[in-house]
Design a protein around this motif. Sequence first.
Motif, PDB file in Angstrom:
ATOM      1  N   THR A  64       0.776  -1.082  -0.030  1.00 50.36           N
ATOM      2  CA  THR A  64       0.068   0.148  -0.011  1.00 50.36           C
ATOM      3  C   THR A  64       0.822   1.124   0.021  1.00 50.36           C
ATOM      4  O   THR A  64       0.445   2.211  -0.651  1.00 50.36           O
ATOM      5  CB  THR A  64      -0.842   0.038   1.424  1.00 50.36           C
ATOM      6  N   ALA A  65       2.042   1.078   0.820  1.00 53.69           N
ATOM      7  CA  ALA A  65       2.680   2.591   0.889  1.00 53.69           C
ATOM      8  C   ALA A  65       3.433   2.525  -0.677  1.00 53.69           C
ATOM      9  O   ALA A  65       3.553   3.749  -0.975  1.00 53.69           O
ATOM     10  CB  ALA A  65       3.776   2.376   2.017  1.00 53.69           C
ATOM     11  N   ALA A  68       1.424   4.064  -2.771  1.00 54.78           N
ATOM     12  CA  ALA A  68       1.087   5.711  -2.722  1.00 54.78           C
ATOM     13  C   ALA A  68       2.378   6.398  -3.037  1.00 54.78           C
ATOM     14  O   ALA A  68       2.079   7.352  -3.618  1.00 54.78           O
ATOM     15  CB  ALA A  68       0.813   6.086  -0.920  1.00 54.78           C
ATOM     16  N   GLN A  81      -5.494   8.944   0.355  1.00 51.86           N
ATOM     17  CA  GLN A  81      -4.653   7.899   0.037  1.00 51.86           C
ATOM     18  C   GLN A  81      -3.308   7.670   0.846  1.00 51.86           C
ATOM     19  O   GLN A  81      -2.946   6.780   1.554  1.00 51.86           O
ATOM     20  CB  GLN A  81      -4.374   7.758  -1.626  1.00 51.86           C
ATOM     21  N   ALA A  85      -2.184   5.201   3.670  1.00 56.13           N
ATOM     22  CA  ALA A  85      -0.874   4.281   3.458  1.00 56.13           C
ATOM     23  C   ALA A  85       0.218   4.765   4.504  1.00 56.13           C
ATOM     24  O   ALA A  85       0.940   3.810   4.918  1.00 56.13           O
ATOM     25  CB  ALA A  85      -0.249   4.863   1.882  1.00 56.13           C
TER      26      ALA A  85
END
Length: 109
Positions: A64-65, A68, A81, A85
């Motif tokens: 997820t990071a 982002a 977002q 993240a």
Amino acid sequence: MCIAIPMKVVSVSDNFSAVCDSGEKTETVNTELTGLATPGEWLLVFQGASQRRMTEDEALKMRTALVALSDVMSGTATQSQLDDAFADITAHTGELPDFLKAQVKVNKQ
């Protein structure tokens, strides 16, 4: 930019490699450093070689990071977002870790 990517083991080719999926591509990964892999487990992969095993939670947070960060670099990231993240960073109180607290105390004396 070179960084390690979390990848999920899809299948095991032999004792030294596994087919892994990053969510964007599938590749054969050298697993000599981490040992025999098991389908379904997560590995942190750098330049085609597994560096260590990961929990699914850790792998999904990292994924997820990374998405982002990619969106930031392309200029399409939203504040929501980024907050999602990097919740562990944005929610941080800013307190120093214990080893730095000790150093500050020593420096004040």
